[in-house]
Design a protein around this motif. Structure first.
Motif, PDB file in Angstrom:
ATOM      1  N   TRP A  65       0.844  -1.186   0.000  1.00 55.34           N
ATOM      2  CA  TRP A  65       0.000   0.000   0.000  1.00 55.34           C
ATOM      3  C   TRP A  65       0.887   1.246   0.000  1.00 55.34           C
ATOM      4  CZ3 TRP A  65      -5.049  -0.591  -0.747  1.00 55.34           C
ATOM      5  CH2 TRP A  65      -5.657  -1.813  -0.392  1.00 55.34           C
ATOM      6  N   VAL A  66       0.489   2.276  -0.744  1.00 53.42           N
ATOM      7  CA  VAL A  66       1.212   3.541  -0.770  1.00 53.42           C
ATOM      8  C   VAL A  66       0.304   4.625  -0.220  1.00 53.42           C
ATOM      9  CG1 VAL A  66       2.423   5.231  -2.192  1.00 53.42           C
ATOM     10  CG2 VAL A  66       2.503   2.804  -2.808  1.00 53.42           C
ATOM     11  N   GLY A  67       0.774   5.346   0.795  1.00 44.96           N
ATOM     12  CA  GLY A  67      -0.014   6.417   1.374  1.00 44.96           C
ATOM     13  C   GLY A  67      -0.180   7.582   0.418  1.00 44.96           C
ATOM     14  N   LEU A  73       0.816  10.376   5.712  1.00 38.26           N
ATOM     15  CA  LEU A  73       0.910   9.101   5.010  1.00 38.26           C
ATOM     16  C   LEU A  73       1.643   9.220   3.688  1.00 38.26           C
ATOM     17  CD1 LEU A  73      -2.766   7.751   5.322  1.00 38.26           C
ATOM     18  CD2 LEU A  73      -0.941   7.696   7.026  1.00 38.26           C
ATOM     19  N   ASP A  74       1.813  10.419   3.219  1.00 35.59           N
ATOM     20  CA  ASP A  74       2.211  10.692   1.841  1.00 35.59           C
ATOM     21  C   ASP A  74       3.492   9.971   1.436  1.00 35.59           C
ATOM     22  OD1 ASP A  74       2.397  11.797  -0.651  1.00 35.59           O
ATOM     23  OD2 ASP A  74       3.014  13.777   0.041  1.00 35.59           O
ATOM     24  N   GLY A  75       3.360   9.066   0.453  1.00 39.77           N
ATOM     25  CA  GLY A  75       4.510   8.388  -0.107  1.00 39.77           C
ATOM     26  C   GLY A  75       5.046   7.242   0.718  1.00 39.77           C
ATOM     27  N   LYS A  76       4.447   6.950   1.872  1.00 43.89           N
ATOM     28  CA  LYS A  76       4.959   5.892   2.733  1.00 43.89           C
ATOM     29  C   LYS A  76       4.401   4.533   2.322  1.00 43.89           C
ATOM     30  CE  LYS A  76       5.750   8.896   6.711  1.00 43.89           C
ATOM     31  NZ  LYS A  76       5.447   9.158   8.138  1.00 43.89           N
ATOM     32  N   SER A  77       5.226   3.518   2.456  1.00 40.09           N
ATOM     33  CA  SER A  77       4.820   2.158   2.124  1.00 40.09           C
ATOM     34  C   SER A  77       4.162   1.509   3.333  1.00 40.09           C
ATOM     35  CB  SER A  77       6.042   1.341   1.694  1.00 40.09           C
ATOM     36  OG  SER A  77       5.664   0.025   1.372  1.00 40.09           O
TER      37      SER A  77
END
Length: 373
Positions: A65-67, A73-77
């Motif tokens: 999942w990508v935030g 959350l932006d860009g976090k796995s």
């Protein structure tokens, strides 16, 4: 690597759009996630969240999942989803690669609490609401439970606080600006977000919730005004701060470039050495003032996109962004948006060594290089 390859395959939207009115999804994780996200539109919340339930957006690909939103959350796995205990939250997830995915919420023992239908069409989104309770421990995709799995954290509303950042110019007039508090991002009024309308004479306030006690780096800026940085402390209570942005005075330009924005490219107009060249390289000297006169030759037209659930950017603009690794690019200069064919705008700025590219945010394949000596 060509400009077209770089913009389509490697560009992290959060890097390129940091400090700008980003509507589509922002940064992506390393690898192929960026390519998926550049092809998909995301519905993002206009604001978070008045201390009540949150809206969270995720992109699902087989690798994890990508935030997408909110900014934490932006860009976090497989990011941790922080939910306010007892409140109803909305989760919006989008299929990023066309594989078969669903979104499942489970307890510590893996027992399913909530699960969506399966989606196997790239770009299709599902939305559902859940009320956060102590049983919730993790989320995952049933067909890909190893790669696509992340934790859920419940937050006591009494342990987080809201920060309100009021933005104004030197005359005390409200300014629509972009505001960063640590890793959180917002706008100082909804009029600064494309497609949104503000109240009559609204206060220019950016609001941040879910902030724990501690010190945060504060950064505020908008085109035509200086970028202001400061430190703000949260200590047990909600609070409000006022930031004044002085107008910039770059001085008389030492050189003026003229560009015309067409479908998918910039075309040089002047001086003669860049005339009729596609995405010409612009040469600057650090510390000197320059002007770019550009014409919007395509009006408000933007590339078509299926499954669009949000408004596109309100026209086209000119951005100067940093160089370096493409997934870390930051916006250094950003013009206003133009939406009429033949409309022109002049952007004046002081050249900085960090400048590496110029682009149109509404069509990332319209991108050229900047060389700063």
């Amino acid at each position: 690597m060509t400009n077209d390859q770089r913009s389509r395959d490697d560009v992290s939207r959060r890097g390129v759009l940091r400090g700008t009115a980003a509507i589509a999804g922002t940064a992506a994780t390393a690898g192929t996630a960026g390519a998926y996200r550049d092809e998909i539109d995301f519905r993002l919340p206009a604001t978070q969240n008045d201390g009540e339930g949150r809206t969270l957006s995720l992109l699902g690909i087989v690798g994890g999942w990508v935030g997408v939103a909110p900014a934490e959350l932006d860009g976090k796995s497989n990011p941790t989803l922080r939910l306010i205990e007892g409140e109803e939250h909305e989760i919006v997830w989008t299929n990023g690669d066309g594989s078969n995915h669903n979104f499942t919420v489970a307890d510590e023992d893996g027992e399913v609490i909530e699960a969506t239908d399966f989606v196997n069409e790239q770009g299709e989104s599902l939305s559902f609401t859940i009320t956060a309770d102590e049983e919730m421990a993790e989320y995952y995709c049933m067909p890909h439970p190893v790669q696509m799995r992340g934790p859920i954290e419940l937050v006591d509303a009494d342990e987080v606080h809201e920060l309100r950042v009021r933005v104004e110019d030197e005359n005390g007039e409200p300014l629509g600006a972009e505001v960063f508090v640590g890793d959180h991002h917002s706008f100082s009024d909804v009029a600064a977000r494309p497609g949104q309308e503000a109240e009559e004479s609204p206060p220019s306030i950016a609001r941040f919730d879910m902030l724990e006690d501690g010190e945060y780096e504060l950064e505020v800026w908008t085109y035509g005004h200086e970028r202001v940085t400061d430190t703000v402390a949260i200590d047990g209570d909600d609070q409000e701060v006022t930031v004044t942005l002085p107008a910039t005075e770059p001085g008389d330009p030492t050189e003026t470039y003229a560009l015309r924005l067409e479908e998918g490219q910039w075309v040089g107009v002047g001086p003669d050495e860049i005339a009729d060249e596609s995405n010409p390289t612009l040469e600057f000297e650090a510390g000197e003032t320059y002007a770019i006169e550009w014409e919007n030759a395509i009006g408000r037209h933007q590339p078509e996109a299926e499954n669009r659930s949000m408004e596109p950017l309100p026209g086209h603009n000119l951005v100067l962004a940093s160089g370096g690794e493409t997934n870390q690019w930051n916006t250094l200069v950003r013009s206003d948006f133009l939406d009429e064919s033949g409309e022109t705008q002049t952007v004046e700025f002081v050249a900085r060594e960090e400048m590496g590219v110029y682009l149109d945010q509404s069509q990332l394949d319209a991108i050229g290089e900047v060389a700063v000596e």
